[in-house]
Design an enzyme around this catalytic site. Structure first.
Site, PDB file in Angstrom:
ATOM      1  CE  LYS A 127      -2.433   0.463   3.757  1.00 20.61           C
ATOM      2  NZ  LYS A 127      -2.319   1.673   4.570  1.00 20.61           N
ATOM      3  NE  ARG A 131       8.649  -6.936   5.636  1.00 24.74           N
ATOM      4  CZ  ARG A 131       7.528  -6.211   5.514  1.00 24.74           C
ATOM      5  NH1 ARG A 131       7.204  -5.667   4.358  1.00 24.74           N
ATOM      6  NH2 ARG A 131       6.731  -6.037   6.553  1.00 24.74           N
ATOM      7  NE  ARG A 171       9.953  -4.465  10.077  1.00 25.72           N
ATOM      8  CZ  ARG A 171       9.266  -3.653   9.275  1.00 25.72           C
ATOM      9  NH1 ARG A 171       9.815  -2.563   8.816  1.00 25.72           N
ATOM     10  NH2 ARG A 171       8.021  -3.943   8.931  1.00 25.72           N
TER      11      ARG A 171
END
Length: 205
Positions: free
Chosen positions: A13, A122, A152
């Site tokens: 987005k 990721r 993360r």
């Protein structure tokens, strides 16, 4: 052209918002950024918002709407804007409709299971900010500076799945809301960045 962009965490987005804003010279209005700026600038609304946040409470819709109204009355919004992160529910959409007309709500449709896989794979370099996937960096080293890559906290599988669950519950009614109003533009968000952008441009022409 007054636009809203909706999409699950990790749907791309932010990337698409930046491309749309650049192509159409629209200001990108994120309610999170708007709150932080008003707090940093010490505005009256910012002080009110800070009091709620300091007390660990959600900033009320009425206050967020007041901040938005002030923002969209500024000169750079006279030809339109792109709203990101608002509305989050039907009540907020109703309030938004009272202060401005929305031309289109762009909804990035994604496979939430595939999205969870993508986010959980990721990896990021804390030293230089480089982001990649575990598949593209099997040695766990950053290709840019050689430092170690980490996952993360908000990319951990259980956190990702919870964020996606909350998103789906809150956003499903919004999709129906803008569909009923004839404003919804569903876009296949699982395509490449370029193809998603082409589909958005075709939808908002």
């Amino acid at each position: 052209m007054n636009l809203i962009i909706m999409g699950a965490p990790g749907s791309g987005k932010g990337t698409q918002a930046a491309l749309i804003c650049k192509a159409h010279s629209l200001p990108h209005i994120s309610t999170g950024d708007l709150l932080r700026k008003n707090i940093a600038d010490g505005t009256e609304l910012g002080k009110q918002a800070k009091a709620y946040m300091d007390a660990g409470k959600l900033v009320p819709d009425t206050l967020v709407i007041a901040l938005l109204r002030n923002r969209i009355e500024q000169a750079d919004c006279k030809n339109g804007f792109l709203l990101d992160g608002f509305p989050r529910n039907k009540a907020q959409a109703d309030e938004l409709g009272k202060i401005t007309e929305i031309d289109a709500a762009i909804n990035l449709e994604t496979d939430l299971n595939k999205l969870a896989d993508r986010m959980a794979s990721r990896r990021v370099c804390l030293k230089c900010g480089y982001t990649t996937s575990v598949q593209d960096a099997p040695d766990g080293k950053c290709k840019v500076c050689g430092d170690s890559l980490v996952i993360r906290d908000d990319d951990k599988r259980e956190v990702v799945e919870n964020r996606l669950k909350v998103y789906a519950e809150n956003t499903a009614p919004l999709v129906e809301y803008y569909k009923a109003a004839g404003k919804l533009k569903n876009i296949d968000g699982m395509q490449s960045i370029e193809d998603v952008n082409k589909a958005i441009e075709a939808a908002i022409k």
